[in-house]
Write an enzyme that holds these catalytic residues in place. Structure first.
Site, PDB file in Angstrom:
ATOM      1  CG  ASN A 171     -12.798  -0.586   3.699  1.00  0.00           C
ATOM      2  OD1 ASN A 171     -13.206  -0.853   4.679  1.00  0.00           O
ATOM      3  ND2 ASN A 171     -11.679   0.076   3.459  1.00  0.00           N
ATOM      4  CD  GLU A 228      -9.675   6.670   0.473  1.00  0.00           C
ATOM      5  OE1 GLU A 228      -8.304   6.388  -0.132  1.00  0.00           O
ATOM      6  OE2 GLU A 228      -9.546   7.335   1.351  1.00  0.00           O
ATOM      7  CB  VAL A 229      -9.217   1.994  -5.135  1.00  0.00           C
ATOM      8  CG1 VAL A 229      -8.663   1.479  -6.559  1.00  0.00           C
ATOM      9  CG2 VAL A 229      -8.084   2.882  -4.483  1.00  0.00           C
ATOM     10  CG  HIS A 256      -6.718  -2.758   3.247  1.00  0.00           C
ATOM     11  ND1 HIS A 256      -5.964  -1.656   2.927  1.00  0.00           N
ATOM     12  CD2 HIS A 256      -8.311  -2.664   2.716  1.00  0.00           C
ATOM     13  CE1 HIS A 256      -6.900  -0.836   2.296  1.00  0.00           C
ATOM     14  NE2 HIS A 256      -8.170  -1.418   2.247  1.00  0.00           N
ATOM     15  CG  ASP A 304      -2.034   0.738   1.206  1.00  0.00           C
ATOM     16  OD1 ASP A 304      -3.124   0.428   0.936  1.00  0.00           O
ATOM     17  OD2 ASP A 304      -1.662   2.225   1.152  1.00  0.00           O
ATOM     18  CG  HIS A 360      -8.521  -2.556  -2.501  1.00  0.00           C
ATOM     19  ND1 HIS A 360      -9.576  -2.020  -2.988  1.00  0.00           N
ATOM     20  CD2 HIS A 360      -8.504  -1.841  -1.225  1.00  0.00           C
ATOM     21  CE1 HIS A 360     -10.031  -1.031  -2.558  1.00  0.00           C
ATOM     22  NE2 HIS A 360      -9.423  -0.687  -1.501  1.00  0.00           N
TER      23      HIS A 360
HETATM   24  P1  DGP Z   1      -9.586   1.523   0.363  1.00  0.00           P
HETATM   25  O1  DGP Z   1     -10.049   2.670   1.405  1.00  0.00           O
HETATM   26  O2  DGP Z   1     -10.044   0.351   0.969  1.00  0.00           O
HETATM   27  O3  DGP Z   1     -10.354   1.875  -0.890  1.00  0.00           O
HETATM   28  O4  DGP Z   1      -8.248   1.530   0.230  1.00  0.00           O
HETATM   29  C1  DGP Z   1      -7.329   2.083  -0.618  1.00  0.00           C
HETATM   30  C2  DGP Z   1      -6.063   1.779  -0.284  1.00  0.00           C
HETATM   31  O5  DGP Z   1      -5.433   2.068  -1.456  1.00  0.00           O
HETATM   32  C3  DGP Z   1      -5.666   3.138   0.529  1.00  0.00           C
HETATM   33  O6  DGP Z   1      -4.943   2.218   1.530  1.00  0.00           O
HETATM   34  C4  DGP Z   1      -4.341   3.441  -0.277  1.00  0.00           C
HETATM   35  C5  DGP Z   1      -4.100   2.621  -1.267  1.00  0.00           C
HETATM   36  N1  DGP Z   1      -3.546   3.286  -2.564  1.00  0.00           N
HETATM   37  C6  DGP Z   1      -4.343   4.412  -3.263  1.00  0.00           C
HETATM   38  N2  DGP Z   1      -3.527   4.772  -4.403  1.00  0.00           N
HETATM   39  C7  DGP Z   1      -2.475   3.635  -4.337  1.00  0.00           C
HETATM   40  C8  DGP Z   1      -1.610   3.599  -5.488  1.00  0.00           C
HETATM   41  O7  DGP Z   1      -1.398   4.232  -6.449  1.00  0.00           O
HETATM   42  N3  DGP Z   1      -0.729   2.578  -5.276  1.00  0.00           N
HETATM   43  C9  DGP Z   1      -0.861   1.794  -4.116  1.00  0.00           C
HETATM   44  N4  DGP Z   1       0.208   0.944  -4.027  1.00  0.00           N
HETATM   45  N5  DGP Z   1      -1.735   2.045  -3.118  1.00  0.00           N
HETATM   46  C10 DGP Z   1      -2.599   3.188  -3.316  1.00  0.00           C
END
Ligand code: DGP
Length: 121
Positions: A91, A99-100, A106, A33, A104
């Site tokens: 999530n 957010e994404v 974690h 992350d 995914h």
């Molecule tokens: P969530 O809130 O569950 O959607 O978590 C999204 C996670 O993704 C957050 O912990 C930060 C991570 N993240 C966002 N953008 C990037 C990226 O460009 N590269 C990586 N490695 N992680 C990212």
């Protein structure tokens, strides 16, 4: 919610954006992350286009589901987290603060993680 093929994790899967890879197989990609919330904080994503866990559980093939969860465990193993323990979290949707919009999981570890959630009151 329709899948957005230009979300950040789709772009990482296509090799358009860099990531610190931990593990990859036909079902999943694991990487660190970018904003770690624990001494070790990895993300494991399926190769298929799934918005969230809800979508994945409802529509992925059994082989994809099995392969994906085996990849989560393999990632934890490669990070050396098995003996001391780790936490996994996914999530889904606005209340969870996803957010994404690509599923995914974690993987947190590398030290004591404290209680699972902060009390609301
Ligand atoms: P969530 O809130 O569950 O959607 O978590 C999204 C996670 O993704 C957050 O912990 C930060 C991570 N993240 C966002 N953008 C990037 C990226 O460009 N590269 C990586 N490695 N992680 C990212």
């Amino acid at each position: 919610m329709a899948y957005d093929p230009n979300n950040i994790f789709a772009r990482i899967l296509r090799g358009e954006l860099p990531a610190r890879k931990i593990y990859e197989d036909e079902y999943a990609l694991a990487f660190h992350d970018i904003h770690p919330l624990a001494p070790v904080h990895a993300l494991v994503i399926p190769k298929g286009a799934y918005v969230s866990f809800d979508d994945f559980a409802a529509t992925a093939r059994a082989a994809e589901i099995t392969g994906f969860f085996r990849a989560v465990a393999k990632t934890a193993e490669l990070l050396g987290l098995g003996p001391t323990g780790y936490r996994i979290l996914a999530n889904h949707g606005p209340d969870s603060h996803q957010e994404v919009p690509h599923l995914h999981i974690h993987v947190f570890g590398g030290g004591p993680l404290g209680p699972m959630l902060t009390r609301l009151s």
